[in-house]
Scaffold this motif. Structure first.
Motif, PDB file in Angstrom:
ATOM      1  N   UNK A  48      38.843  27.589  31.439  1.00  0.00           N
ATOM      2  CA  UNK A  48      39.238  27.027  32.726  1.00  0.00           C
ATOM      3  C   UNK A  48      40.501  27.700  33.260  1.00  0.00           C
ATOM      4  N   UNK A  49      41.449  27.966  32.353  1.00  0.00           N
ATOM      5  CA  UNK A  49      42.690  28.605  32.763  1.00  0.00           C
ATOM      6  C   UNK A  49      42.432  30.007  33.313  1.00  0.00           C
ATOM      7  N   UNK A  50      41.565  30.766  32.632  1.00  0.00           N
ATOM      8  CA  UNK A  50      41.241  32.111  33.106  1.00  0.00           C
ATOM      9  C   UNK A  50      40.528  32.050  34.457  1.00  0.00           C
ATOM     10  N   UNK A  51      39.613  31.074  34.606  1.00  0.00           N
ATOM     11  CA  UNK A  51      38.908  30.923  35.874  1.00  0.00           C
ATOM     12  C   UNK A  51      39.854  30.575  37.002  1.00  0.00           C
ATOM     13  N   UNK A  52      40.797  29.684  36.719  1.00  0.00           N
ATOM     14  CA  UNK A  52      41.776  29.285  37.736  1.00  0.00           C
ATOM     15  C   UNK A  52      42.650  30.481  38.138  1.00  0.00           C
ATOM     16  N   UNK A  53      43.112  31.234  37.138  1.00  0.00           N
ATOM     17  CA  UNK A  53      43.930  32.414  37.444  1.00  0.00           C
ATOM     18  C   UNK A  53      43.149  33.436  38.260  1.00  0.00           C
ATOM     19  N   UNK A  54      41.882  33.615  37.905  1.00  0.00           N
ATOM     20  CA  UNK A  54      41.000  34.510  38.646  1.00  0.00           C
ATOM     21  C   UNK A  54      40.884  34.058  40.103  1.00  0.00           C
ATOM     22  N   UNK A  55      40.684  32.750  40.301  1.00  0.00           N
ATOM     23  CA  UNK A  55      40.541  32.213  41.655  1.00  0.00           C
ATOM     24  C   UNK A  55      41.801  32.373  42.474  1.00  0.00           C
ATOM     25  N   UNK A  56      42.969  32.053  41.872  1.00  0.00           N
ATOM     26  CA  UNK A  56      44.241  32.188  42.589  1.00  0.00           C
ATOM     27  C   UNK A  56      44.476  33.636  42.991  1.00  0.00           C
ATOM     28  N   UNK A  57      44.143  34.567  42.095  1.00  0.00           N
ATOM     29  CA  UNK A  57      44.328  35.985  42.405  1.00  0.00           C
ATOM     30  C   UNK A  57      43.517  36.381  43.628  1.00  0.00           C
ATOM     31  N   UNK A  58      42.237  35.979  43.666  1.00  0.00           N
ATOM     32  CA  UNK A  58      41.388  36.386  44.778  1.00  0.00           C
ATOM     33  C   UNK A  58      41.686  35.612  46.061  1.00  0.00           C
ATOM     34  N   UNK A  59      42.199  34.397  45.945  1.00  0.00           N
ATOM     35  CA  UNK A  59      42.681  33.699  47.143  1.00  0.00           C
ATOM     36  C   UNK A  59      43.839  34.484  47.756  1.00  0.00           C
ATOM     37  N   UNK A  60      44.712  34.998  46.911  1.00  0.00           N
ATOM     38  CA  UNK A  60      45.824  35.817  47.400  1.00  0.00           C
ATOM     39  C   UNK A  60      45.310  37.085  48.073  1.00  0.00           C
ATOM     40  N   UNK A  61      44.298  37.699  47.463  1.00  0.00           N
ATOM     41  CA  UNK A  61      43.703  38.903  48.051  1.00  0.00           C
ATOM     42  C   UNK A  61      43.115  38.598  49.425  1.00  0.00           C
ATOM     43  N   UNK A  62      42.421  37.458  49.544  1.00  0.00           N
ATOM     44  CA  UNK A  62      41.827  37.075  50.823  1.00  0.00           C
ATOM     45  C   UNK A  62      42.908  36.861  51.880  1.00  0.00           C
ATOM     46  N   UNK A  63      44.032  36.223  51.492  1.00  0.00           N
ATOM     47  CA  UNK A  63      45.124  36.003  52.442  1.00  0.00           C
ATOM     48  C   UNK A  63      45.691  37.333  52.933  1.00  0.00           C
ATOM     49  N   UNK A  64      45.804  38.301  52.040  1.00  0.00           N
ATOM     50  CA  UNK A  64      46.288  39.626  52.434  1.00  0.00           C
ATOM     51  C   UNK A  64      45.298  40.279  53.388  1.00  0.00           C
ATOM     52  N   UNK A  65      44.002  40.191  53.085  1.00  0.00           N
ATOM     53  CA  UNK A  65      42.983  40.757  53.959  1.00  0.00           C
ATOM     54  C   UNK A  65      42.980  40.080  55.326  1.00  0.00           C
ATOM     55  N   UNK A  66      43.187  38.753  55.333  1.00  0.00           N
ATOM     56  CA  UNK A  66      43.165  38.011  56.595  1.00  0.00           C
ATOM     57  C   UNK A  66      44.274  38.480  57.526  1.00  0.00           C
ATOM     58  N   UNK A  67      45.422  38.842  56.939  1.00  0.00           N
ATOM     59  CA  UNK A  67      46.540  39.344  57.737  1.00  0.00           C
ATOM     60  C   UNK A  67      46.308  40.800  58.142  1.00  0.00           C
ATOM     61  N   UNK A  68      45.822  41.604  57.201  1.00  0.00           N
ATOM     62  CA  UNK A  68      45.645  43.035  57.460  1.00  0.00           C
ATOM     63  C   UNK A  68      44.413  43.376  58.267  1.00  0.00           C
ATOM     64  N   UNK A  69      43.364  42.522  58.196  1.00  0.00           N
ATOM     65  CA  UNK A  69      42.107  42.778  58.910  1.00  0.00           C
ATOM     66  C   UNK A  69      41.695  41.510  59.658  1.00  0.00           C
ATOM     67  N   UNK A  70      42.390  41.185  60.749  1.00  0.00           N
ATOM     68  CA  UNK A  70      42.104  39.924  61.451  1.00  0.00           C
ATOM     69  C   UNK A  70      40.753  39.886  62.131  1.00  0.00           C
ATOM     70  N   UNK A  71      40.141  41.039  62.356  1.00  0.00           N
ATOM     71  CA  UNK A  71      38.833  41.085  63.019  1.00  0.00           C
ATOM     72  C   UNK A  71      37.914  42.008  62.226  1.00  0.00           C
ATOM     73  N   UNK A  72      37.395  41.551  61.074  1.00  0.00           N
ATOM     74  CA  UNK A  72      36.669  42.443  60.163  1.00  0.00           C
ATOM     75  C   UNK A  72      35.353  42.945  60.744  1.00  0.00           C
ATOM     76  N   UNK A  73      34.965  44.146  60.310  1.00  0.00           N
ATOM     77  CA  UNK A  73      33.643  44.663  60.650  1.00  0.00           C
ATOM     78  C   UNK A  73      32.590  43.904  59.847  1.00  0.00           C
TER      79      UNK A  73
END
Length: 239
Positions: free
Chosen positions: A22-47
Motif C-alpha cells: 500500500x505504501x509503494x502504491x501511495x508513493x507511486x500515486x503521489x508521484x504521478x499526481x505531481x507529474x500531472x500537475x506539472x503537465x497541467x501547467x506546462x501543457x494547458x491545451x494538450x493535443x
C-alpha cells in the motif's frame, strides 16, 4: 479507568504499521499526481496524443492513491454481454476504471478550442479538386487522422468507394456553395470545431441536374482545418 491491552489496538495507521504494498502504491500515486500537475501547467491545451498520455497517467495516479484509502469500491463499466459485465473492477483498479470512464468529460474540460485564422473553404476546395481529378492519394492525405479508421476504414476502401460512386458521375461541371454549418465537439465524434460546407454540384452524367455535396472539416489545437467527411447525395435535384 481500564486501559485495553496493546494488542487490541486497531492495526494499520494507528499503531504505525503500514502494508509495504500500500505504501509503494501511495508513493507511486503521489508521484504521478505531481507529474500531472506539472503537465497541467506546462501543457494547458494538450493535443490528442498528449491527452491520451495524460489520462492514462492520471488513471494510474488515482489507482496508486486509492490503494491506501480505506473502504471498498466496486465498478461495473460498459454494460453486459450475456449477463457478464464488460469491465468489473474493485479497489485501486476501480479508481483506474473510473478515470478512464470519465475520459470524454475530462477531455472536453481540458481542451480549449480556438478558431483557425485560415478560412475553411479553400481547404475543402483543395480536397474536392483532388477527388475531381481522381488523385485519391492526395485526397486521403488531406483527411483528418481521426477520421481515418472511423469514417473511412483505409485508403483501399476509400479508392473503391470513389470508383464505385464518384467515377460514374462523370466530370464536374459546376459547384456552388449554398450553406454552411458549425458545431463544437458534437456527440459521438472526436472533440474539435466542426464546419460543414454544402454545395450544389453538377456532374456530366446527371443530365442537367445537381446533387447535394457536403464536406465536413474539423480543427483542434493545431489550428488547421482538415477534412473529416465527404458525402454526395445519391438523389438528384434541380439546379
Amino acid at each position: 479507568m481500564v486501559i485495553p491491552p496493546a494488542d487490541n489496538h486497531p492495526q494499520g495507521l494507528i499503531d504505525g504499521k503500514i502494508n509495504i504494498n500500500n505504501l509503494l502504491g501511495f508513493g507511486f500515486g503521489v508521484f504521478f499526481v505531481t507529474v500531472i500537475l506539472v503537465f497541467a501547467v506546462g501543457f494547458p491545451n494538450p493535443t490528442q496524443f498528449q491527452y491520451y498520455v495524460f489520462i492514462v497517467v492520471l488513471s494510474l495516479a488515482a489507482a496508486g492513491v486509492g490503494a491506501i484509502l480505506p473502504g471498498a469500491l466496486g465498478i461495473e463499466w460498459g454494460g453486459a454481454i450475456a449477463g457478464v459485465p464488460v469491465v468489473k473492477a474493485g479497489g485501486a483498479l476501480g479508481l483506474f476504471v473510473v478515470v478512464l470512464a470519465f475520459s470524454p468529460v475530462l477531455q472536453t474540460a481540458a481542451v480549449r478550442l480556438v478558431e483557425p485564422t485560415v478560412p475553411v473553404e479553400p481547404v475543402a476546395l483543395t480536397y474536392l479538386q483532388a477527388t475531381d481529378t481522381g488523385d485519391m492519394q492526395k485526397a486521403w492525405n488531406l483527411m483528418d487522422e481521426e477520421a481515418k479508421g472511423l469514417v473511412v476504414p483505409n485508403v483501399q476502401d476509400w479508392e473503391v468507394t470513389y470508383r464505385n460512386f464518384r467515377v460514374p458521375l462523370g466530370l464536374l461541371e459546376s459547384r456552388l456553395l449554398v450553406g454552411t454549418t458549425g458545431m463544437n465537439s458534437p456527440t459521438g465524434v472526436p472533440i474539435g470545431l466542426y464546419r460543414g460546407l454544402t454545395y450544389k454540384s453538377k456532374f456530366s452524367a446527371d443530365e442537367g441536374q445537381c446533387r447535394a455535396e457536403v464536406v465536413v472539416l474539423r480543427a483542434t489545437q493545431d489550428l488547421q482545418w482538415k477534412v473529416f467527411s465527404h458525402q454526395i447525395s445519391p438523389t438528384r435535384m434541380p439546379c
